[in-house]
Enzyme design. Structure first.
Site, mmCIF file in Angstrom:
data_model
loop_
_atom_site.group_PDB
_atom_site.id
_atom_site.type_symbol
_atom_site.label_atom_id
_atom_site.label_comp_id
_atom_site.label_asym_id
_atom_site.label_seq_id
_atom_site.Cartn_x
_atom_site.Cartn_y
_atom_site.Cartn_z
ATOM 1 C CD GLU A 1 -6.169 2.226 -9.426
ATOM 2 O OE1 GLU A 1 -5.107 1.605 -9.666
ATOM 3 O OE2 GLU A 1 -6.502 2.581 -8.298
ATOM 4 C CE LYS B 1 -7.077 -0.908 -7.679
ATOM 5 N NZ LYS B 1 -6.049 -1.737 -7.057
#
Ligand code: 13P
Length: 341
Positions: free
Chosen positions: A181, A223
């Protein structure tokens, strides 16, 4: 419910399963201070048991089934049992979702621009090994990139992306799928072009690092943030601009072999997060599953209805179930505004 059952041990199969058929991820990995902030907003004291009660309520929602392929937990939650003694990990599995765990240790400031790198590589191998034994089959590590006049700096991007790649290798060596992420924050008054540029630089560095360190891309989930205007901008880019710019950015950097891109919501309203995702899936033209890994955009309506009172649990579960279904439809380009009423 889970077609492939619990014997699914290969990270490529796990990654593909989590994002299959429009399913996405419920991010419920708020640290205790962040969870306390959320509870403060509804006037509820954040105790260990209250956090358990809230999360058990979410995980037992009917709409988890078929719409949610994975749930990201915080360290406290992966060790907790439901009211009836079943572990929360088991509750999640029984809904057909894979339990996952946040493994980073938060942010450390590196310069006077308040840029940060994410901590947590020390002892990560041991932590991963324990989390695997507790039932986790995927992990999450969040890097934070800020936009300003002279940032993000090269140093910030490189150090964060290198740490993400090292983390991903360790997670995979422990039999778990890494969610990588690199979050470019929405906070600020930057333009959508500045967001595009910072996100582009981050994704470019991330995939070079992942590839050069030998991370298995087929066993990884990305992500990312969507490409949006800063949250303080009054005249914001519209849904179509966000969808087009986000797809352009992803297509320029994300390899086809990645099984899934699962967006964070990052402070977007729940409806915006759904509408943006739907618009991208309607456009199509990419190989990865394009779905969601929302925290606030999935939980907020449920939190507001729950208010810390068990009497409201069914209504709160209906609210989460609704958002989970709406986002699955958006992951398939089948959502419409009319379905919200
Ligand atoms: P939000 O969707 O609320 O941004 O949370 C997702 C998440 O897990 C951030 O790390």
């Amino acid at each position: 419910m889970r077609e492939k059952g619990e014997e699914m041990e290969n990270i490529e199969d796990i990654a593909s399963y989590i994002v299959s058929d429009g399913k996405g991820i419920l991010a419920a990995d708020e640290s205790n201070p962040t969870c306390t902030k959320r509870f403060d907003s509804i006037g509820v004291e954040s105790t260990e048991d209250k956090r358990r009660e809230y999360r058990e309520m979410l995980f037992r929602s009917e709409g988890m089934k078929g719409n949610i392929g994975g749930v990201i937990l915080f360290d406290e939650t992966i060790r907790q049992d439901a009211e009836d003694g079943t572990s929360l990990v088991e509750v999640i599995r029984n809904q057909g979702a894979v339990p996952g765990i946040k493994v980073d240790k938060g942010l450390e400031v590196i310069n006077d621009q308040e840029e940060t790198v994410t901590k947590g590589l020390e002892g990560l191998n041991e932590r991963c090994s324990e989390y695997y034994s507790l039932g986790a089959r995927f992990t999450k590590w969040r890097a934070v990139i800020k936009i300003g006049n002279t940032i993000p700096s090269k140093e910030c991007i490189n150090r964060n992306m290198e740490a993400l790649a090292e983390y991903a290798l360790i997670a995979q060596a422990n039999g778990m799928v890494p969610i990588v992420e690199p979050e470019v924050l929405m906070d600020g008054d930057h333009s959508i072009d500045q967001c595009y540029e910072a996100s582009s630089r981050s994704l470019d560095a991330l995939f070079s690092m992942l590839t050069s360190k030998g991370v298995n891309i087929k066993g990884t989930i990305l992500k990312p943030n969507m490409i949006t205007s800063g949250s303080n901008v009054t005249s914001k880019a519209n849904i179509d601009e966000v969808a087009s710019m986000t797809l352009k950015c992803l297509k320029s950097h994300v390899p086809d072999e990645l099984p899934g891109v699962a967006f964070l919501s990052g402070g977007q309203s729940d409806l915006d997060a759904t509408a943006h995702l739907n618009a991208m899936n309607k456009k199509g033209g990419f190989k990865w599953a394009l779905c969601f890994s929302y925290g606030r955009a999935l939980q907020q309506p449920a939190l507001k209805v729950w208010l810390g009172d068990n009497k409201n649990s069914s209504l709160a579960q209906a609210a989460l179930s609704h958002r989970a279904l709406m986002n699955r439809l958006a992951s398939q380009g089948r959502w419409e505004q009319g379905l919200e009423s």
